[in-house]
Motif scaffolding. Sequence first.
Motif, PDB file in Angstrom:
ATOM      1  N   ILE A   1      16.246   7.508 -10.143  1.00 37.79           N
ATOM      2  CA  ILE A   1      14.919   7.126  -9.682  1.00 37.79           C
ATOM      3  C   ILE A   1      14.084   6.722 -10.896  1.00 37.79           C
ATOM      4  CG2 ILE A   1      12.766   7.949  -8.658  1.00 37.79           C
ATOM      5  CD1 ILE A   1      14.999   7.525  -6.625  1.00 37.79           C
ATOM      6  N   ARG A   2      13.356   5.606 -10.778  1.00 36.98           N
ATOM      7  CA  ARG A   2      12.490   5.130 -11.871  1.00 36.98           C
ATOM      8  C   ARG A   2      11.047   5.069 -11.376  1.00 36.98           C
ATOM      9  NH1 ARG A   2      10.342   0.305 -13.910  1.00 36.98           N
ATOM     10  NH2 ARG A   2      10.920  -0.741 -11.975  1.00 36.98           N
ATOM     11  N   PRO A   3      10.126   5.828 -12.009  1.00 33.90           N
ATOM     12  CA  PRO A   3       8.716   5.822 -11.579  1.00 33.90           C
ATOM     13  C   PRO A   3       8.058   4.466 -11.837  1.00 33.90           C
ATOM     14  CG  PRO A   3       9.210   7.706 -13.003  1.00 33.90           C
ATOM     15  CD  PRO A   3      10.366   6.768 -13.109  1.00 33.90           C
ATOM     16  N   LEU A   4       7.016   4.156 -11.046  1.00 34.24           N
ATOM     17  CA  LEU A   4       6.228   2.947 -11.218  1.00 34.24           C
ATOM     18  C   LEU A   4       4.773   3.341 -11.489  1.00 34.24           C
ATOM     19  CD1 LEU A   4       7.628   0.839  -8.231  1.00 34.24           C
ATOM     20  CD2 LEU A   4       8.358   0.787 -10.608  1.00 34.24           C
TER      21      LEU A   4
ATOM     22  N   THR B   1       0.804  -1.227   0.000  1.00 35.05           N
ATOM     23  CA  THR B   1       0.000   0.000   0.000  1.00 35.05           C
ATOM     24  C   THR B   1       0.835   1.274   0.000  1.00 35.05           C
ATOM     25  OG1 THR B   1      -0.122   0.004   2.424  1.00 35.05           O
ATOM     26  CG2 THR B   1      -1.852  -1.184   1.226  1.00 35.05           C
ATOM     27  N   GLU B   2       2.148   1.134  -0.018  1.00 33.87           N
ATOM     28  CA  GLU B   2       3.042   2.280   0.030  1.00 33.87           C
ATOM     29  C   GLU B   2       3.355   2.781  -1.382  1.00 33.87           C
ATOM     30  OE1 GLU B   2       4.270   3.847   2.614  1.00 33.87           O
ATOM     31  OE2 GLU B   2       3.900   2.485   4.300  1.00 33.87           O
ATOM     32  N   ALA B   3       3.155   4.072  -1.616  1.00 35.69           N
ATOM     33  CA  ALA B   3       3.571   4.659  -2.893  1.00 35.69           C
ATOM     34  C   ALA B   3       5.093   4.547  -2.978  1.00 35.69           C
ATOM     35  CB  ALA B   3       3.134   6.114  -2.968  1.00 35.69           C
ATOM     36  N   SER B   4       5.602   3.937  -4.044  1.00 33.40           N
ATOM     37  CA  SER B   4       7.037   3.691  -4.131  1.00 33.40           C
ATOM     38  C   SER B   4       7.571   3.934  -5.536  1.00 33.40           C
ATOM     39  CB  SER B   4       7.353   2.252  -3.696  1.00 33.40           C
ATOM     40  OG  SER B   4       6.679   1.329  -4.525  1.00 33.40           O
ATOM     41  N   VAL B   5       8.878   3.971  -5.629  1.00 35.82           N
ATOM     42  CA  VAL B   5       9.574   4.142  -6.904  1.00 35.82           C
ATOM     43  C   VAL B   5      10.750   3.178  -6.932  1.00 35.82           C
ATOM     44  CG1 VAL B   5       8.931   6.571  -7.153  1.00 35.82           C
ATOM     45  CG2 VAL B   5      11.049   5.959  -5.960  1.00 35.82           C
ATOM     46  N   GLY B   6      11.349   3.020  -8.097  1.00 31.67           N
ATOM     47  CA  GLY B   6      12.547   2.202  -8.198  1.00 31.67           C
ATOM     48  C   GLY B   6      13.791   3.058  -8.016  1.00 31.67           C
TER      49      GLY B   6
ATOM     50  N   ALA C   1       8.225   6.549  -2.003  1.00 28.60           N
ATOM     51  CA  ALA C   1       8.285   7.800  -2.760  1.00 28.60           C
ATOM     52  C   ALA C   1       8.635   8.970  -1.834  1.00 28.60           C
ATOM     53  CB  ALA C   1       6.955   8.049  -3.453  1.00 28.60           C
ATOM     54  N   SER C   2       8.206   8.873  -0.595  1.00 29.15           N
ATOM     55  CA  SER C   2       8.490   9.947   0.367  1.00 29.15           C
ATOM     56  C   SER C   2       9.949   9.996   0.785  1.00 29.15           C
ATOM     57  CB  SER C   2       7.613   9.764   1.611  1.00 29.15           C
ATOM     58  OG  SER C   2       7.845   8.496   2.204  1.00 29.15           O
ATOM     59  N   ASP C   3      10.716   8.944   0.434  1.00 32.09           N
ATOM     60  CA  ASP C   3      12.129   8.885   0.843  1.00 32.09           C
ATOM     61  C   ASP C   3      13.094   9.271  -0.280  1.00 32.09           C
ATOM     62  OD1 ASP C   3      11.437   8.083   3.369  1.00 32.09           O
ATOM     63  OD2 ASP C   3      11.750   5.945   2.992  1.00 32.09           O
ATOM     64  N   ILE C   4      12.583   9.716  -1.413  1.00 35.27           N
ATOM     65  CA  ILE C   4      13.452  10.020  -2.562  1.00 35.27           C
ATOM     66  C   ILE C   4      14.551  11.007  -2.189  1.00 35.27           C
ATOM     67  CG2 ILE C   4      13.536  11.148  -4.833  1.00 35.27           C
ATOM     68  CD1 ILE C   4      10.818   9.956  -5.429  1.00 35.27           C
ATOM     69  N   SER C   5      14.211  12.023  -1.401  1.00 33.43           N
ATOM     70  CA  SER C   5      15.182  13.064  -1.050  1.00 33.43           C
ATOM     71  C   SER C   5      16.355  12.525  -0.235  1.00 33.43           C
ATOM     72  CB  SER C   5      14.494  14.190  -0.272  1.00 33.43           C
ATOM     73  OG  SER C   5      13.936  13.700   0.936  1.00 33.43           O
ATOM     74  N   LYS C   6      16.208  11.339   0.337  1.00 30.29           N
ATOM     75  CA  LYS C   6      17.280  10.757   1.146  1.00 30.29           C
ATOM     76  C   LYS C   6      18.365  10.109   0.288  1.00 30.29           C
ATOM     77  CE  LYS C   6      14.093   9.673   4.951  1.00 30.29           C
ATOM     78  NZ  LYS C   6      13.531   8.582   5.800  1.00 30.29           N
ATOM     79  N   TYR C   7      18.083   9.973  -1.013  1.00 30.34           N
ATOM     80  CA  TYR C   7      19.021   9.281  -1.900  1.00 30.34           C
ATOM     81  C   TYR C   7      19.714  10.278  -2.828  1.00 30.34           C
ATOM     82  CZ  TYR C   7      16.962   4.886  -0.341  1.00 30.34           C
ATOM     83  OH  TYR C   7      16.541   3.822   0.432  1.00 30.34           O
ATOM     84  N   ASP C   8      20.975  10.053  -3.038  1.00 28.12           N
ATOM     85  CA  ASP C   8      21.780  10.887  -3.928  1.00 28.12           C
ATOM     86  C   ASP C   8      21.583  10.392  -5.360  1.00 28.12           C
ATOM     87  OD1 ASP C   8      23.634  12.580  -5.031  1.00 28.12           O
ATOM     88  OD2 ASP C   8      25.362  11.349  -4.476  1.00 28.12           O
TER      89      ASP C   8
END
Length: 399
Positions: free
Chosen positions: A91-94, A41-46, A65-72
């Motif tokens: 980042i790859r959208p799903l 149920t979590e909005a996510s990305v690759g 998806a809410s954690d994208i900013s934590k990744y370089d």
Amino acid sequence: MNKSLSFLTLLMLLLSLDAFGQQKFKAAAVGFYNLENLFDTEASVGYIDGTRSPNDPNYHISIKASDISKYDTVAYRGSYTYENLEGKKIIRPLILQTEEFHPNGKKVWTKERYNQKLKNLSEVIAELGKTDTQTAPVIVGLCEIENKEVVEDLINQPALKRFDYGVVHFNSMDARGVDVALIYQKSRFQVTKAKPYFVEIFHSDGYRQYTRDILRVTGMLDGEEITFLVNHWPSRSGGEQVSMPKRKKAAEVMKGIFDEIRAEDPNAKIIAMGDFNDDPTSPSIKQVMGTEGKKERVKNADIFNPMEAMFKKGMGTLGYRDSWNLFDQILVTGTLVENNKKFDSYKVFKTAIFSAPYLITPEGQYKGYPFRMYGGDTFYAKGYSDHFPVYTILLREMK
């Protein structure tokens, strides 16, 4: 022996410790199941880390998806190939996760519904081959799963947890965000090699269509080396004939894997399973893979499709427009075919479609077809998937 004698009765006889010295046998069920969009149920990305090897399970992972900013990461709009992504972190959208499978999406995909699907599917998987082996399957290939985490949630359900399954999974580049995976009982199967194989498909304009990888898992099943290939070939979207070249391409990749393994060991045992989106008599299977459907004709160098005879009898694993297709299949090398009633090593004893009554839609427009959890956007708590699972029973003498 009377052909009407059930396999269960036969197996009980074979496994019994009688006073006449009858040989004992060991059995293992190998299954495959299309789980139809098993998303959390979590909005996510690759997240792809191109500084790692593509064979590293952490090369491509799912993140919130809410954690994208934590990744370089860097912005990227090119083709997703190992070469192009080397050294880059992107980042790859799903698609489906964003539009449908979360609480505010079209499916109203809540935690309660997700847990219900996990419970339903796990109970089916635990039953694959159980009538024959008296236990859960040792190996199961899965498709239409979002990531490794949903598979771990699945194997930790009460119906499966006690069998202590391990998971092999690599995120693919599929645009919908669905992958294949393999689960295995760790007490009976030890993984020695795992690798994903890209299926590269290009449109006439040069634009690439992203689909699922083919997963190879080689290991020791009760001390005997067997390779499993898990597939989910491109769909028939746009029509069977128009989309056929895509599945032929997937078949070419899988045939290449067979050839690669057999070049190292001509007597290798290989079991390929999957939702091929084609029937046993389709060109991708019969022509490209070159399968043989009649057991008595199979030689070690052949690829046997035990499901061809089922299809010709009108059997199927999914229904569409008042007809059946048998897209979910299990193919094996001739080295796994028993023609002389000799089971000195693991051989295929039986292959079947699992279509228990509770898996069949009880009423309405799709009565008689696999019982789905969603009909459009309508939720059915007692539903499962739009495919029936399939399985094969391996048997060998106990020395």
